[in-house]
Design a protein around this motif. Structure first.
Motif, PDB file in Angstrom:
ATOM      1  N   THR A   1       0.864  -1.059  -0.152  1.00 55.47           N
ATOM      2  CA  THR A   1       0.319  -0.123  -0.472  1.00 55.47           C
ATOM      3  C   THR A   1       0.931   0.794   0.314  1.00 55.47           C
ATOM      4  OG1 THR A   1      -1.481  -1.387   1.338  1.00 55.47           O
ATOM      5  CG2 THR A   1      -2.094   1.079   1.259  1.00 55.47           C
ATOM      6  N   GLY A   2       2.140   0.878   0.958  1.00 57.34           N
ATOM      7  CA  GLY A   2       2.862   2.409   1.004  1.00 57.34           C
ATOM      8  C   GLY A   2       3.922   2.741  -0.421  1.00 57.34           C
ATOM      9  N   LEU A   3       3.639   1.596  -1.167  1.00 57.16           N
ATOM     10  CA  LEU A   3       4.272   1.964  -2.431  1.00 57.16           C
ATOM     11  C   LEU A   3       3.408   1.809  -3.270  1.00 57.16           C
ATOM     12  CD1 LEU A   3       6.829   1.527  -4.002  1.00 57.16           C
ATOM     13  CD2 LEU A   3       6.648  -0.461  -4.444  1.00 57.16           C
ATOM     14  N   TYR A   4       1.815   1.828  -3.645  1.00 59.65           N
ATOM     15  CA  TYR A   4       1.565   2.565  -4.579  1.00 59.65           C
ATOM     16  C   TYR A   4       0.936   3.481  -3.849  1.00 59.65           C
ATOM     17  CZ  TYR A   4      -3.427   2.200  -6.212  1.00 59.65           C
ATOM     18  OH  TYR A   4      -4.839   3.214  -7.362  1.00 59.65           O
ATOM     19  N   LEU A   5       0.625   4.769  -3.023  1.00 63.53           N
ATOM     20  CA  LEU A   5       1.089   5.979  -2.286  1.00 63.53           C
ATOM     21  C   LEU A   5       1.284   6.449  -2.639  1.00 63.53           C
ATOM     22  CD1 LEU A   5      -1.044   4.821   0.979  1.00 63.53           C
ATOM     23  CD2 LEU A   5      -2.561   5.782  -1.167  1.00 63.53           C
ATOM     24  N   GLU A   6       2.772   6.177  -2.628  1.00 65.14           N
ATOM     25  CA  GLU A   6       4.129   6.616  -2.816  1.00 65.14           C
ATOM     26  C   GLU A   6       4.270   7.540  -4.401  1.00 65.14           C
ATOM     27  OE1 GLU A   6       6.653   7.784  -1.121  1.00 65.14           O
ATOM     28  OE2 GLU A   6       7.275   6.907   0.990  1.00 65.14           O
ATOM     29  N   ILE A   7       3.173   6.588  -5.267  1.00 63.44           N
ATOM     30  CA  ILE A   7       3.620   7.003  -6.901  1.00 63.44           C
ATOM     31  C   ILE A   7       2.468   7.924  -7.334  1.00 63.44           C
ATOM     32  CG2 ILE A   7       3.826   5.587  -8.662  1.00 63.44           C
ATOM     33  CD1 ILE A   7       4.979   3.486  -7.695  1.00 63.44           C
ATOM     34  N   LYS A   8       3.257   8.711  -7.042  1.00 64.27           N
ATOM     35  CA  LYS A   8       1.793  10.218  -7.270  1.00 64.27           C
ATOM     36  C   LYS A   8       1.460  10.039  -9.193  1.00 64.27           C
ATOM     37  CE  LYS A   8       1.385  11.112  -3.459  1.00 64.27           C
ATOM     38  NZ  LYS A   8       0.567  10.350  -2.367  1.00 64.27           N
ATOM     39  N   THR A   9       0.727  10.160 -10.034  1.00 66.44           N
ATOM     40  CA  THR A   9       0.083   9.717 -11.265  1.00 66.44           C
ATOM     41  C   THR A   9      -0.694  10.907 -11.760  1.00 66.44           C
ATOM     42  OG1 THR A   9      -1.891   8.738 -10.744  1.00 66.44           O
ATOM     43  CG2 THR A   9      -0.096   7.472 -10.806  1.00 66.44           C
ATOM     44  N   ASP A  10      -0.806  11.347 -13.103  1.00 64.68           N
ATOM     45  CA  ASP A  10      -0.989  12.664 -13.218  1.00 64.68           C
ATOM     46  C   ASP A  10      -2.358  11.809 -14.551  1.00 64.68           C
ATOM     47  OD1 ASP A  10      -2.089  14.936 -14.710  1.00 64.68           O
ATOM     48  OD2 ASP A  10       0.235  15.430 -15.101  1.00 64.68           O
ATOM     49  N   GLN A  11      -3.894  12.225 -13.969  1.00 63.01           N
ATOM     50  CA  GLN A  11      -4.254  11.049 -14.864  1.00 63.01           C
ATOM     51  C   GLN A  11      -4.784  13.007 -16.070  1.00 63.01           C
ATOM     52  OE1 GLN A  11      -7.608   9.310 -12.888  1.00 63.01           O
ATOM     53  NE2 GLN A  11      -6.161   7.758 -12.977  1.00 63.01           N
ATOM     54  N   ARG A  12      -4.292  13.631 -16.239  1.00 62.86           N
ATOM     55  CA  ARG A  12      -4.641  14.937 -16.906  1.00 62.86           C
ATOM     56  C   ARG A  12      -4.540  14.382 -18.555  1.00 62.86           C
ATOM     57  NH1 ARG A  12      -1.246  19.479 -15.176  1.00 62.86           N
ATOM     58  NH2 ARG A  12       0.175  17.741 -15.210  1.00 62.86           N
ATOM     59  N   GLY A  13      -4.338  13.554 -18.514  1.00 62.30           N
ATOM     60  CA  GLY A  13      -4.064  12.474 -20.563  1.00 62.30           C
ATOM     61  C   GLY A  13      -5.396  12.042 -21.305  1.00 62.30           C
ATOM     62  N   LEU A  14      -6.163  11.543 -19.327  1.00 59.71           N
ATOM     63  CA  LEU A  14      -6.746  10.933 -20.227  1.00 59.71           C
ATOM     64  C   LEU A  14      -8.624  11.944 -21.023  1.00 59.71           C
ATOM     65  CD1 LEU A  14      -7.408   8.555 -16.753  1.00 59.71           C
ATOM     66  CD2 LEU A  14      -6.711   7.790 -19.401  1.00 59.71           C
ATOM     67  N   VAL A  15      -8.087  12.969 -21.253  1.00 61.58           N
ATOM     68  CA  VAL A  15      -9.285  13.025 -21.335  1.00 61.58           C
ATOM     69  C   VAL A  15      -9.577  13.633 -22.975  1.00 61.58           C
ATOM     70  CG1 VAL A  15     -10.796  15.328 -21.820  1.00 61.58           C
ATOM     71  CG2 VAL A  15      -9.159  14.997 -19.679  1.00 61.58           C
ATOM     72  N   GLY A  16      -7.829  12.745 -23.383  1.00 63.32           N
ATOM     73  CA  GLY A  16      -7.718  13.088 -25.136  1.00 63.32           C
ATOM     74  C   GLY A  16      -7.978  11.810 -25.242  1.00 63.32           C
ATOM     75  N   VAL A  17      -7.838  10.991 -24.411  1.00 65.36           N
ATOM     76  CA  VAL A  17      -7.597   9.334 -24.924  1.00 65.36           C
ATOM     77  C   VAL A  17      -9.276   8.772 -25.134  1.00 65.36           C
ATOM     78  CG1 VAL A  17      -7.375   7.403 -23.581  1.00 65.36           C
ATOM     79  CG2 VAL A  17      -5.785   8.709 -24.020  1.00 65.36           C
ATOM     80  N   ARG A  18      -9.893   9.910 -23.912  1.00 67.31           N
ATOM     81  CA  ARG A  18     -11.881   9.233 -23.824  1.00 67.31           C
ATOM     82  C   ARG A  18     -11.979   9.889 -25.743  1.00 67.31           C
ATOM     83  NH1 ARG A  18     -16.990  10.691 -23.277  1.00 67.31           N
ATOM     84  NH2 ARG A  18     -18.323   9.396 -21.185  1.00 67.31           N
ATOM     85  N   GLU A  19     -11.940  11.294 -25.687  1.00 65.73           N
ATOM     86  CA  GLU A  19     -11.924  11.417 -26.891  1.00 65.73           C
ATOM     87  C   GLU A  19     -11.468  10.856 -28.030  1.00 65.73           C
ATOM     88  OE1 GLU A  19     -10.729  15.384 -27.193  1.00 65.73           O
ATOM     89  OE2 GLU A  19     -11.948  16.375 -25.901  1.00 65.73           O
TER      90      GLU A  19
END
Lengths: 359, 201
Positions: A23-41
């Motif tokens: 869980t700690g490793l999961y939380l350590e890694i921050k992610t950025d999902q802004r790219g998903l908008v274009g993927v959805r389009e």
């Protein structure tokens, strides 16, 4: 420092510590999902393109469009059923909440007696114990716009030296026997689908340590002598250990079969494990004359989650001949009693590493 | 960012599985994307980074769109189906992932520990952070199939049955792989990062 480290570092984490680290490793890694908008389009545009004839990415005809996926699954199940030539006669399972059924207890006890009496075939110096597993597994392969499924026969052969710390050999491969479930071989090749697996390299390893990370002292999947020595000798306590290690229920049977299939368990340990299974609630004789590669055995099964896990015992030797998974009445509309997975194991003593048994 | 703010949740509840072969794929796949893309992206980004995750999510849904007529709601939910497609695609990036875990084994924890205020830098916390770093190193040493089973379970929150459906392996194999890999991590995580420890001084 060297000595102190060697003695001290091997700290073993608890289950909780491992979960916390994950869980700690999961939380350590921050992610950025802004790219998903274009993927959805893009996706929605592609999907809408498919809805209009002529613009589709996939040239599926009406026939393909109307194909019911369930039928494909039924076909897969039926094809496996055809492999188990004897068929399966599902019997009502009488659940007991405290132990296996009387019938199952009788079958297990009698197999345990035979196993204990039979002892182990002697493996002299320079000889090898040969364990071969034939298994039919479903494989799905895809080309650009289509997928194909077939049952693929695999053979895994292991040579275990008389001294188990010596060099082992493992060969694994496809036999080339296939039963096509969805599509045909010609169609798949024409579509450019990859059918053959990349060949598995031959593996040699001292002490059977074929994969990095094999448990040091063995486990149910790799029952080394020190692991077996640590198991309770009393069948009821052994069952309790099996239940705890595996999580119980169907998994207990899977774990027991894993251990029995390796060819690493001496006769006495096999007998005790078979007796331990008499304490497994819900275990019943599900087929008194199951046919595996032309050999008849007694199938013992336990149902869970719409599927029944079975081990098949050879009453003549007390050995596990194979395993099957069989659909239960509730499973996705597949007829009750259909065999959906299948493997058989044979053992022999051979005179050299890589040598096949002569029959 | 909204999906990651929700944390490693179990994803949308399983109710009606979508009919993907319907006449309006645009809106069906739009909904499918809204339901699953966030958690799938979070899972993939933690394994191979944001940019590759963007590409993988895109490819996963395009493969799903192409194969929608073979999707069988009776056999598997949409979630394990999508994670299964993604797991296949992820195999092309194994080396990149392993490099990432090795690098992380050297840096995770140390810099974050600096950033925390002194009060929370208790021994317990630092020990936990060391474990996280050690775990990253150990993940690099796993076979890809074992890593999939572990992380689909722990991070993807798939049940063993769903992992089996996603990877196309028997559920018994999932149980035994999970058991084996957890046992191995419990006893080998510290050993597996020995090199990284030395490198840090």
């Amino acid at each position: 420092m060297g000595e102190g480290d060697r003695a001290g570092v091997r700290q073993v984490w608890t289950e909780d510590e491992l979960d916390h680290a994950l869980t700690g490793l999961y939380l350590e890694i921050k992610t950025d999902q802004r790219g998903l908008v274009g993927v959805r389009e893009n996706l929605v545009a592609a999907a809408e393109g498919q809805a209009r004839p002529g613009l589709g990415l996939v040239g599926t005809g009406e026939g393909a469009r109307r194909r019911r996926p369930l039928r494909r699954w039924l076909a897969a199940a039926a094809a496996v059923a055809a492999l188990a030539t004897g068929g399966v006669f599902a019997q009502p399972v009488l659940f007991s909440d405290r132990a296996a059924t009387a019938q199952a207890r009788e079958a297990l006890t009698s197999a345990a007696d035979v196993a204990a009496r039979a002892g182990d075939p002697a493996v002299a110096d320079g000889q090898y114990r040969y364990v071969a597993t034939h298994a039919w597994w479903v494989r799905t392969t895809g080309a650009e716009s289509e997928s194909f499924s077939f049952l693929n026969e695999n053979v895994i052969e292991t040579w275990i030296p008389a001294d188990p710390d010596g060099e082992w050999l493992r060969r694994r491969g496809e036999t080339g026997n296939r039963k096509w479930v969805k599509g045909t071989e010609a169609e798949a090749r024409a579509a450019g689908a990859v059918i053959e697996e990349t060949p598995w390299p031959e593996q040699r390893a001292d002490g059977g340590e074929f994969t990095e990370g094999a448990p040091e002292h063995g486990n149910w999947q790799f029952p080394k002598p020190e692991f077996l020595a640590g198991l309770p000798a009393d069948p009821e306590r052994l069952y309790e250990r099996l239940r705890q290690d595996s999580g119980g229920g169907k998994r207990s049977l899977v774990y027991a079969a894993d251990a029995l299939r390796t060819g690493l368990m001496p006769a006495a340990a096999r007998a005790t494990l078979l007796r331990a299974l008499t304490y497994l609630p819900g275990l019943d004789v599900t087929d008194g004359a199951a046919d595996l590669d032309g050999h008849r055995g007694v199938a013992l099964g336990i149902s869970e989650g719409g599927e029944r896990q079975e081990i098949i015992l050879d009453p003549g030797t007390g050995e596990v001949m194979g395993e099957r998974t069989v659909s239960d009445s509730m499973f996705a509309g597949v007829p009750k009693g259909t065999v959906t997975g299948y493997s058989s194991t044979t053992t022999a003593v051979v005179d050299g590493i890589g040598a096949k048994p002569t029959r | 960012m909204t999906a990651s703010a929700a944390g490693p949740g179990p994803g949308p509840p399983h109710g009606e599985e979508p009919d993907l072969s319907g006449p309006d794929p645009g809106s069906v796949f739009g909904r499918l994307f809204d339901d699953h893309a966030g958690s799938l992206h979070a899972y993939l980004a933690r394994r191979v980074g944001d940019q590759t995750a963007d590409d993988l999510v895109s490819e996963t849904f395009l493969v799903a769109l192409q194969q929608r007529h073979t999707y069988d709601a009776a056999r598997a939910g949409a979630r394990p189906w999508l994670y299964g497609i993604a797991s296949n695609l992820l195999r092309r990036h194994v080396r990149q992932e392993v490099r990432g875990w090795r690098a992380r084994a050297r840096v995770v924890g140390s810099d974050r520990a600096q950033a925390e205020s002194p009060e929370v830098r208790t021994t317990e916390r630092i020990t936990a952070q060391q474990r996280v770093r050690q775990l990253a190193g150990a993940l690099a040493a796993l076979e890809p199939g074992d890593r999939d089973v572990l992380l689909l379970t722990s991070w993807g929150h798939l049940s063993s049955t769903e992992v089996a459906q996603a990877l196309g392996i028997p559920v018994g194999t999932v149980y035994s792989r999970l058991h084996r890999v957890r046992r191995w991590l419990q006893s080998h995580s510290s050993v597996a990062t020995g090199g990284a420890e030395d490198g840090d001084g």
